[in-house]
Design a protein around this motif. Structure first.
Motif, PDB file in Angstrom:
ATOM      1  N   TYR A 205       0.854  -1.187   0.000  1.00 10.65           N
ATOM      2  CA  TYR A 205       0.000   0.000   0.000  1.00 10.65           C
ATOM      3  C   TYR A 205       0.886   1.232   0.000  1.00 10.65           C
ATOM      4  CZ  TYR A 205       0.910   0.481   5.051  1.00 10.65           C
ATOM      5  OH  TYR A 205       1.521   0.612   6.281  1.00 10.65           O
ATOM      6  N   ASP A 206       0.352   2.336  -0.499  1.00 12.26           N
ATOM      7  CA  ASP A 206       1.053   3.615  -0.522  1.00 12.26           C
ATOM      8  C   ASP A 206       0.344   4.591   0.398  1.00 12.26           C
ATOM      9  OD1 ASP A 206       2.978   2.847  -2.573  1.00 12.26           O
ATOM     10  OD2 ASP A 206       1.289   2.920  -3.960  1.00 12.26           O
ATOM     11  N   ILE A 288      -6.231   4.655  -7.249  1.00 12.01           N
ATOM     12  CA  ILE A 288      -5.907   3.781  -6.122  1.00 12.01           C
ATOM     13  C   ILE A 288      -5.798   4.663  -4.882  1.00 12.01           C
ATOM     14  CG2 ILE A 288      -4.328   2.058  -5.172  1.00 12.01           C
ATOM     15  CD1 ILE A 288      -3.315   1.529  -7.983  1.00 12.01           C
ATOM     16  N   PRO A 289      -6.777   4.618  -3.986  1.00  5.62           N
ATOM     17  CA  PRO A 289      -6.711   5.473  -2.796  1.00  5.62           C
ATOM     18  C   PRO A 289      -5.559   5.080  -1.888  1.00  5.62           C
ATOM     19  CG  PRO A 289      -8.932   4.601  -3.147  1.00  5.62           C
ATOM     20  CD  PRO A 289      -8.014   3.830  -4.041  1.00  5.62           C
ATOM     21  N   ALA A 290      -5.097   6.034  -1.116  1.00  3.79           N
ATOM     22  CA  ALA A 290      -4.056   5.766  -0.135  1.00  3.79           C
ATOM     23  C   ALA A 290      -4.500   4.634   0.798  1.00  3.79           C
ATOM     24  CB  ALA A 290      -3.762   7.023   0.673  1.00  3.79           C
ATOM     25  N   TYR A 291      -3.560   3.779   1.134  1.00  2.00           N
ATOM     26  CA  TYR A 291      -3.733   2.677   2.091  1.00  2.00           C
ATOM     27  C   TYR A 291      -4.527   1.491   1.553  1.00  2.00           C
ATOM     28  CZ  TYR A 291      -1.766   6.060   5.302  1.00  2.00           C
ATOM     29  OH  TYR A 291      -0.934   6.988   5.876  1.00  2.00           O
ATOM     30  N   ARG A 329     -11.070   6.418  10.508  1.00  3.35           N
ATOM     31  CA  ARG A 329     -11.458   5.435   9.514  1.00  3.35           C
ATOM     32  C   ARG A 329     -10.329   4.428   9.359  1.00  3.35           C
ATOM     33  NH1 ARG A 329     -12.115  10.508   5.904  1.00  3.35           N
ATOM     34  NH2 ARG A 329     -10.424  10.968   7.343  1.00  3.35           N
ATOM     35  N   GLU A 330     -10.537   3.430   8.522  1.00  3.72           N
ATOM     36  CA  GLU A 330      -9.549   2.365   8.423  1.00  3.72           C
ATOM     37  C   GLU A 330      -8.205   2.874   7.925  1.00  3.72           C
ATOM     38  OE1 GLU A 330      -9.767  -0.663   9.614  1.00  3.72           O
ATOM     39  OE2 GLU A 330     -11.748  -0.113  10.351  1.00  3.72           O
ATOM     40  N   HIS A 331      -8.215   3.801   6.975  1.00  2.00           N
ATOM     41  CA  HIS A 331      -6.937   4.313   6.493  1.00  2.00           C
ATOM     42  C   HIS A 331      -6.260   5.172   7.564  1.00  2.00           C
ATOM     43  CE1 HIS A 331      -9.454   7.841   5.736  1.00  2.00           C
ATOM     44  NE2 HIS A 331      -8.348   8.539   5.697  1.00  2.00           N
ATOM     45  N   ASP A 332      -7.079   5.844   8.424  1.00  2.22           N
ATOM     46  CA  ASP A 332      -6.495   6.596   9.534  1.00  2.22           C
ATOM     47  C   ASP A 332      -5.778   5.660  10.496  1.00  2.22           C
ATOM     48  OD1 ASP A 332      -7.540   9.103   8.683  1.00  2.22           O
ATOM     49  OD2 ASP A 332      -9.482   8.562   9.542  1.00  2.22           O
ATOM     50  N   ALA A 335      -2.524   4.601   9.095  1.00  6.72           N
ATOM     51  CA  ALA A 335      -1.549   5.674   9.213  1.00  6.72           C
ATOM     52  C   ALA A 335      -0.997   5.773  10.630  1.00  6.72           C
ATOM     53  CB  ALA A 335      -2.185   6.999   8.800  1.00  6.72           C
ATOM     54  N   LEU A 336      -1.887   5.607  11.617  1.00  6.51           N
ATOM     55  CA  LEU A 336      -1.452   5.664  13.011  1.00  6.51           C
ATOM     56  C   LEU A 336      -0.491   4.527  13.349  1.00  6.51           C
ATOM     57  CD1 LEU A 336      -4.795   6.658  14.764  1.00  6.51           C
ATOM     58  CD2 LEU A 336      -2.701   8.014  14.677  1.00  6.51           C
ATOM     59  N   ARG A 337      -0.756   3.349  12.799  1.00  6.74           N
ATOM     60  CA  ARG A 337       0.121   2.212  13.062  1.00  6.74           C
ATOM     61  C   ARG A 337       1.556   2.504  12.598  1.00  6.74           C
ATOM     62  NH1 ARG A 337      -4.491  -0.786  10.858  1.00  6.74           N
ATOM     63  NH2 ARG A 337      -5.528  -1.939  12.510  1.00  6.74           N
ATOM     64  N   ARG A 338       1.675   3.257  11.531  1.00  7.30           N
ATOM     65  CA  ARG A 338       2.993   3.496  10.955  1.00  7.30           C
ATOM     66  C   ARG A 338       3.666   4.753  11.481  1.00  7.30           C
ATOM     67  NH1 ARG A 338       4.445   4.685   6.643  1.00  7.30           N
ATOM     68  NH2 ARG A 338       6.266   3.370   6.533  1.00  7.30           N
ATOM     69  N   ASN A 339       2.884   5.778  11.770  1.00  6.63           N
ATOM     70  CA  ASN A 339       3.485   7.105  11.952  1.00  6.63           C
ATOM     71  C   ASN A 339       3.386   7.691  13.351  1.00  6.63           C
ATOM     72  OD1 ASN A 339       4.185   7.438   9.112  1.00  6.63           O
ATOM     73  ND2 ASN A 339       1.982   7.484   8.758  1.00  6.63           N
ATOM     74  N   VAL A 340       2.783   6.975  14.272  1.00 10.21           N
ATOM     75  CA  VAL A 340       2.654   7.499  15.646  1.00 10.21           C
ATOM     76  C   VAL A 340       3.406   6.591  16.606  1.00 10.21           C
ATOM     77  CG1 VAL A 340       1.075   8.063  17.507  1.00 10.21           C
ATOM     78  CG2 VAL A 340       0.457   8.595  15.160  1.00 10.21           C
TER      79      VAL A 340
END
Length: 340
Positions: A205-206, A288-291, A329-332, A335-340
């Motif tokens: 995923y991007d 292709i949406p993010a995540y 949301r799921e993409h949020d 993002a949290l899993r990777r960046n926080v």
């Protein structure tokens, strides 16, 4: 006309979506992407209408993320679709050296060099720098003992005068319109991809919004929702394979099961994922949406181009009307899993 449009949307979007919601995930089939919205459509499609760019993006729970969709007939890359063949590019590219990836298999898994200290890791691909003419010659000479090559070069500086003139003919107004409709931020890069038949970019995923344009040839794309994060078995954050799945999903051309028996036993959750798929032809653009997880498979020698945009700013996030808190949301969550 209005009744016809409403009926088409109902049959191709809302009805299949309701059916998909009631089907057990383990029983949900791999379904084709609708021409206008990536919801299970059981081979039905809706032709693009004049309002489709705004209307179909608005079908998403959030316009900042959206659902994947094939945009057929939009003028984004029509100026070069079918024109930028591999022989044409070989004739007009400059003699500069460009980025080419070499792989001992048909799979081109990317890797991050800055995380090697945490894991023992053998780079799955080799980065080479060569002229486009040399790339084409070696790509066609790929044999049993040579490596498969994949051209991946950012546009547009240094690519040659004719290629630059062609690039300036692309319909940037369409890109700007999609950016505005999606509330995306700035365009970060255009990447030109030239791949031989059989090349596979494994599931990953991007973190940016991607307009994936097919210039010539054909590609098959398999997508999985951000909700499938755990079932896609991503590599750990600090691993060189960050943002990629550990799964070795066989290409469609290979046939057989979704996973080899050994992989299916090791990664049992994947059998409960819902897969969306699309085959891209010349001139078509896949959003292709993010995540969203995606695996891209080359059905022929082909040329593609990506348009990557940064995601919407935080002030575009959905908020609960009563508490004022941001709804994750799921993409949020990804993002949290990777960046926080």
């Amino acid at each position: 006309v209005c009744l016809s449009v409403c009926l088409s949307v109902y049959l191709s979007v809302w009805l299949p979506a309701c059916l998909a919601a009631w089907l057990p995930v383990s029983l949900s089939p791999s379904l084709p992407l609708c021409l206008s919205a990536c919801l299970p459509v059981f081979a039905l499609s809706v032709s693009l209408l004049s309002l489709s760019l705004s209307f179909f993006l608005s079908l998403s729970p959030s316009p900042s993320v959206g659902l994947p969709c094939i945009l057929s007939g939009i003028p984004l890359v029509s100026a070069v679709a079918g024109k930028w063949t591999i022989p044409y590019l070989a004739q007009h590219f400059s003699s500069e050296r460009y980025t080419v990836y070499a792989s001992t298999s048909e799979r081109f898994r990317y890797w991050r060099e800055d995380t090697w200290g945490c894991y023992q890791h053998e780079p799955p691909t080799e980065v080479r720098n060569m002229s486009f003419a040399d790339f084409v010659a070696q790509m066609r000479d790929h044999g049993e003992h040579s490596k498969m090559l994949y051209f991946q070069q950012a546009l547009v500086m240094g690519v040659g005068e004719q290629i630059l003139r062609d690039f300036q003919q692309l319909d940037l107004e369409t890109a700007v319109l999609l950016k505005q409709l999606g509330h995306w931020q700035e365009l970060t890069t255009n990447l030109l991809l030239v791949a031989p038949r059989g090349a596979v970019t494994p599931a990953h995923y991007d973190e940016q919004q991607n307009l994936f344009a097919q210039i010539c040839g054909r590609k098959h794309v398999r997508l999985f929702r951000p909700q499938e994060f755990a079932r896609m078995y991503p590599f750990p954050l600090a691993h060189p394979g960050d943002r990629q799945s550990q799964l070795e999903i066989p290409a469609v051309a290979e046939g057989g099961p979704r996973l080899p028996p050994a992989n299916a036993e090791r990664f049992p959750g994947f059998s409960r994922t819902v897969e969306y798929s699309a085959t891209l032809s010349e001139g078509e653009v896949l959003y292709i949406p993010a995540y969203w997880w995606h695996q891209i498979e080359s059905l022929t020698d082909n040329v593609s181009m990506t348009w990557w945009f940064k995601c919407a700013a935080a002030d575009q996030a959905e908020k609960d009307s009563e508490t004022g808190r941001i709804r994750l949301r799921e993409h949020d969550k990804a993002a949290l899993r990777r960046n926080v």
